[in-house]
Motif scaffolding. Structure first.
Motif, PDB file in Angstrom:
ATOM      1  N   THR A  61       0.820  -1.218   0.000  1.00  0.00           N
ATOM      2  CA  THR A  61       0.000   0.000   0.000  1.00  0.00           C
ATOM      3  C   THR A  61       0.847   1.258   0.000  1.00  0.00           C
ATOM      4  O   THR A  61       0.524   2.246  -0.654  1.00  0.00           O
ATOM      5  CB  THR A  61      -0.933   0.009   1.225  1.00  0.00           C
ATOM      6  N   TYR A  62       1.939   1.205   0.729  1.00  0.00           N
ATOM      7  CA  TYR A  62       2.812   2.379   0.868  1.00  0.00           C
ATOM      8  C   TYR A  62       4.208   2.033   0.366  1.00  0.00           C
ATOM      9  O   TYR A  62       5.171   1.976   1.130  1.00  0.00           O
ATOM     10  CB  TYR A  62       2.858   2.834   2.334  1.00  0.00           C
TER      11      TYR A  62
ATOM     12  N   ALA B  24       7.073   4.743   0.961  1.00  0.00           N
ATOM     13  CA  ALA B  24       7.464   4.854   2.365  1.00  0.00           C
ATOM     14  C   ALA B  24       8.215   3.610   2.824  1.00  0.00           C
ATOM     15  O   ALA B  24       9.244   3.701   3.505  1.00  0.00           O
ATOM     16  CB  ALA B  24       6.232   5.080   3.244  1.00  0.00           C
TER      17      ALA B  24
END
Length: 260
Positions: free
Chosen positions: A211-212, A215
């Motif tokens: 999802t990230y 990051a």
């Protein structure tokens, strides 16, 4: 801002027109003086934090009664303001009259000194906005910062914003640095151990990495570095970015520069 007991807005211990009482061995708290009281206050705040500090705790540390302390300082607000200025004395400042010095390097030195002071005394970050902070040590630092910034060539009306850009960045960076250190201490881990735990948890969570992705990738890319190394690199880069932004604003067409 704190209020006085009379209900009027509090100004500053430095504007009260009161001088420090002379040491009175025969008076309350014999052997005490304001310098000793302020130094002990700083030491207690460093060791135990602002939330646990009280005039009674201070008096116990000094081995006197609380009333003896009030012989030298009128109230807790005044004492905290004195302590705030006391630690500002730790910040070394460059010579703003040194025409051979690069103003950028001098600004970096001031920023580094401010960061060191904030990280070394985490309670300061909680007090900076509560008091006027116009003691002699604080004002000496502020005056130097203003003189250094003036050498940048920025317009007079841009000075306040420029100083805010630099020192509010340092304040935010240092405050987060201090909170991270507190979190590590509370967990009983070193900063590097805590980072490794976070990195391992991120790596073990496919839903997070999917999802990230950006990051997660940054966390994993930085995993090999120590927290100290990452922090120094990030601080230097961010500060250089702020300084480059000041130069850009100074040189922007139509913005004009200071004629002073």
């Amino acid at each position: 801002m704190a209020s006085s007991r009379a209900g009027n807005p509090r100004t500053s211990v430095w504007l009260a027109g009161k001088t420090a009482p002379k040491r009175k061995s025969e008076g309350p708290g014999g052997g005490l003086d304001r310098r000793r009281i302020v130094a002990t206050t700083v030491r207690l705040l460093d060791a135990e934090g602002l939330a646990k500090f009280s005039m009674r705790r201070l008096a116990a540390e000094l081995g006197v009664t609380a009333m003896s302390v009030y012989w030298y300082v009128e109230n807790k607000d005044d004492l905290l303001e004195l302590a705030l200025d006391e630690v500002c004395a730790e910040m070394a400042v460059p010579d703003p009259a040194d025409e051979g010095a690069d103003w950028r390097d001098q600004l970096r030195q001031l920023a580094a000194e401010y960061r060191t002071m904030l990280v070394g005394h985490p309670w300061v970050a909680q007090l900076v906005g509560q008091y006027l902070n116009i003691g002699p040590h604080s004002m000496a630092f502020s005056e130097t910062a203003l003189l250094v910034m003036r050498r940048s060539g920025l317009r007079q009306e841009a000075m306040s914003g420029a100083l805010n850009a630099v020192f509010q960045f340092v304040y935010g960076f240092s405050t987060i640095e201090g909170l991270y250190r507190d979190r590590c201490r509370a967990a009983g881990l070193s900063e590097d151990e805590y980072l490794k735990q976070v990195t391992d948890m991120v790596s073990a969570g496919p839903e997070f990495t999917e999802t990230y992705q950006e990051a997660a990738g940054m966390v994993q890319a930085r995993a090999a570095d120590s927290v100290a190394a990452m922090r120094e690199r990030d601080f230097a880069f961010a500060l250089d970015t702020v300084i480059a932004g000041l130069e850009t604003m100074r040189d922007r067409p139509g913005s004009g520069t200071s004629q002073q």
